[in-house]
Design an enzyme around this catalytic site. Sequence first.
Site, PDB file in Angstrom:
ATOM      1  N   CYS A 135       0.848  -1.192   0.000  1.00  0.00           N
ATOM      2  CA  CYS A 135       0.000   0.000   0.000  1.00  0.00           C
ATOM      3  C   CYS A 135       0.885   1.243   0.000  1.00  0.00           C
ATOM      4  CB  CYS A 135      -0.908  -0.006   1.221  1.00  0.00           C
ATOM      5  SG  CYS A 135      -2.020   1.401   1.229  1.00  0.00           S
ATOM      6  N   CYS A 342      -7.521  -0.726 -46.923  1.00  0.00           N
ATOM      7  CA  CYS A 342      -7.150   0.619 -46.459  1.00  0.00           C
ATOM      8  C   CYS A 342      -8.269   1.618 -46.734  1.00  0.00           C
ATOM      9  CB  CYS A 342      -5.875   1.061 -47.204  1.00  0.00           C
ATOM     10  SG  CYS A 342      -5.438   2.785 -46.941  1.00  0.00           S
ATOM     11  N   CYS A 345      -6.994   6.989 -44.504  1.00  0.00           N
ATOM     12  CA  CYS A 345      -6.998   8.051 -43.485  1.00  0.00           C
ATOM     13  C   CYS A 345      -5.621   8.709 -43.418  1.00  0.00           C
ATOM     14  CB  CYS A 345      -7.390   7.485 -42.114  1.00  0.00           C
ATOM     15  SG  CYS A 345      -6.152   6.384 -41.401  1.00  0.00           S
ATOM     16  N   CYS A 382       9.103  -0.993 -37.226  1.00  0.00           N
ATOM     17  CA  CYS A 382       8.864  -0.520 -35.855  1.00  0.00           C
ATOM     18  C   CYS A 382       7.441  -0.786 -35.389  1.00  0.00           C
ATOM     19  CB  CYS A 382       9.189   0.962 -35.747  1.00  0.00           C
ATOM     20  SG  CYS A 382       7.968   2.029 -36.541  1.00  0.00           S
TER      21      CYS A 382
END
Lengths: 426, 454
Positions: A135, A342, A345, A382
């Site tokens: 705690c 796709c 965007c 990545c």
Amino acid sequence: MADLSINLAGIKSPNPFWLASAPPTNSGYQVQRAFEAGWGGAVWKTLGDPILNVSSRFAAVNFNGQRVAGFNNIELITDRPLEINLKEIYETKKRFPNHAIIASLMVEPKQEKWHEIVKRVEDIGVDGLELNFGCPHGMAERGMGSASGQVPELVEKQTYWVKEAAKTPVIVKLTPNITDITATAEAAVRGGADAISMINTINSLAGVDLDTWNTIPHVAGKGAHGGYCGPAVKPIALNMVGECARNPHINVPISGIGGISNWKDAAEFLLMGATGVQICTAAMHHGFSIVEDMIDGLSNYLDEKGIASVMDLVGKSVPKYSDWGDLDLNYKIVARINNDVCINCNKCHISCEDTSHQCIDMLVDDNGKPFLKVREEDCVGCNLCSIVCPVDGAIDMVEVKQPLPSMTWNQRQATIQKFLVDRVAK
Amino acid sequence: MSNITGGQISANLAENFQEIFKGMTKTEAIVEANRCLYCYDAPCITACPTGIQIPKFIKKIASGNLKGSAKAILESNPIGASCARVCPTEELCEGACVLNNVSKPIAIGNLQRYATDWAMKQKEQLFEAGTQNGKKVAIIGSGPAGLSAARELSRLGYKVTIFEAEKEAGGLGRYGIVSFRLPKEVVEWEVQQIEQMGVEIKTNTRVGVDISAQQLIDQYDRVVLAIGMGKVPNLGIEGEQFNGVYDAIEFIKSTKTSPLTESVVGKKVAVIGAGNTAIDAATTALRLGASNVQILYRRTRNEMTAYQFEYDFAKQDGVEFRWLTAPTRIVGNANGEVVGLECIKMELGEAGLDGRQKPVPVDGSEFIIDLDIVIKAIGQSRYTELIEAFELNHTRGVVEVDKETLKTSQEKVYACGDVIFGYGQGDAMVVSAAEQGKEVAKAIHQSFKLISAS
Ligand SMILES: Cc1cc2nc3c(=O)[nH]c(=O)nc-3n(C[C@H](O)[C@H](O)[C@H](O)COP(=O)(O)OP(=O)(O)OC[C@H]3O[C@@H](n4cnc5c(N)ncnc54)[C@H](O)[C@@H]3O)c2cc1C
Ligand SMILES: Cc1cc2nc3c(=O)[nH]c(=O)nc-3n(C[C@H](O)[C@H](O)[C@H](O)COP(=O)(O)O)c2cc1C
Ligand code: SF4
């Protein structure tokens, strides 16, 4: 149907889902309701010397419209007399003999204090003990909870004192408010712990009110740091479980805690080495009935995988968790955009262009239709584009076979070292 | 349901009869499922006639437990895949969603469809028959009511035989509700799930013709009457014998049983009536290539019984509505073909017994519409003959039942679904039929328990 029952350091329960020591396990009424709903075990709200609580105790962090992405509290241990808690534990155990009831304990770091409380709770019959060394607020200022949980020597010594008196299995609950949790986990094992559990809450401040400039939550205009839990802490908890599970000096079972909201989260903790899980925030958000889908979902998952017992899942991913230096430097993945899926965007383009390696081109086809394409030779794999992509299946990360054999950083360094040594020798 | 929009009619007829709404994508389903509040004591559960544990099944979609989700739905509603497509959700579960007052209600119907579509693809048998208890039940009719009763009885250990007059099982779901809202494959799957549990379905077997009422009473421990309703009755006007006059349900049925033909292409069509059947018939006619389709109704839009989404859909498809218009005579040519319809203008008068204003003709307002096809959709007649063969009490073909047990005036005979619809008893909906089927199963089981207890 797969067998969901677990045995954690000798503590048996019909399924791996326990309620963590917290408000949901405050009283016999609550724990009995939880068992009726299907929970396999409960770690009773931490017992100790009576404390006083403040009013205004919790705050939550909402993220983009989703409530309770994280949860913050400044509540202390139980504020009910020990006798009443013990009476209710006794009644609950009598009604549910096959469910696990674990008493969470926190007292001053003194041998006689630990001996006394261990004896009192074991006398009424519990399946195990959990020592709350975690705690992070209030109790810590008095030298208990995470204040002693951050000092390996104190963890070891107190565990040892408890083991001197205890007849039931002892679980040591660790605080995440420490740089390397394996240090305190090892200390617990040295002290004789039968199991460890993690994580307790992480030091936090949920927010600041922009009109009053008060902290969130505040008590009469003043705030103090709290403990953070809920979905947001899951990755932190999962790593700590994994680090302990793969550490050869920590050879005791682990009870996984932190941000578990559904059966999938639970299965991840089991795979990463936990023998069972504990849950607090998800139950506080939705009520005890959430355990129904945890049981059903886990059971369906095991059936689908052809696994007979949930214990067979425990630790299956641990061998896959290692150090950065053991990762293959010659493994390569690249992003591939599926233009049929796709939706244009362009989020992958801008994330790569502005913040990664500038290798997603915005092109136009012969019919004047825009499309996106990855220059694979520049892609470092990545994952960022596939992370920001809002559509399932629009970006695949695919492996590109490399001509070079596998080589880790550690192997590479060793080879260089050997080359240098050899050259010096020559 | 709200996802269905009409108006995309193609010259390729087959395309017009493909299911319009293709279902949610995974992303849509996950986002929507996570929007559900997981209310405690949720009002949507109460609003569903079959009491599906809605927050529970939605939570399971969110957690990726699709099998659990489908089971939770089908546990309460054996016809849950059909219902996901045809229930008037805005009047039921979605209408009760607490988010109506905050943002917009959860798309419960579409989520239900997402989970049941998954189950349909898996082809796994989701429910098992109970251990045989030695009792036999005959069910007449394999519509939603009969199928639901069969599944529940089978789970309770009864040996169930369904008698079905048609070639295929499924009732109006199989033959009556248009393919572009409810493809026959969905009903076929629901039937299969029940057959896999050991329920025998004797198709092409009309009770009262191929086997008598008495034989069933003699050979079975209990009989469930789930025969629905019959054909669309005659309009009672001159000219109904002409070629080009159709029964709406037969008209729709032809598109679900035989290859689509060009026989309606370029034709002018009038549909008489304003319930859901009228709408389905009208949109079917347009989708079969009719050049113009009008729905004629003797009252106004306020009194029409079709659901709002059905009305909107018909408007999008291009159906014209003529209110306060009643047919008086079908006009034919020498070849016996329909060429027109004589109508009369109506106005609303005093309220009748049902509280609705009665339409009254306006003297001298007759006019003729040029037409090739007249489709009758003024409700359905009742199988009074069979009901009387069982010697059941009924009011003009609506079988009387005990409200609690759905038992008829005959000790061994129970009734559910459209056959008991009318005069204040339930709604003619797939979902109510499914619920009543469950109730009958429970009541039958209870009746044996009472016997063995006494
Ligand atoms: C065009 C149309 C559109 C509809 N649209 C909707 C909608 O969008 N949503 C909705 O909820 N409801 C809709 N309904 C209503 C819904 O279809 C019915 O309420 C539901 O099918 C009733 O189920 P049931 O099992 O009682 O009867 P039915 O579905 O009518 O099934 C009765 C079965 O009994 C069989 N049968 C009859 N007599 C005998 C006999 N003597 N021997 C053996 N078998 C016999 C019949 O062949 C049939 O298969 C629509 C109905 C129609 C006609
Ligand atoms: C309001 C609140 C009170 C808590 N009290 C205790 C406690 O008394 N003892 C304890 O060991 N942990 C306590 N915890 C920590 C939880 O047991 C658990 O470790 C933590 O919440 C992480 O799990 P979660 O993400 O599922 O909530 C508390 C947590 C909350 C939110
Ligand atoms: S949940 Fe609300 S009502 Fe209950 S104790 Fe907390 S503040 Fe009070």
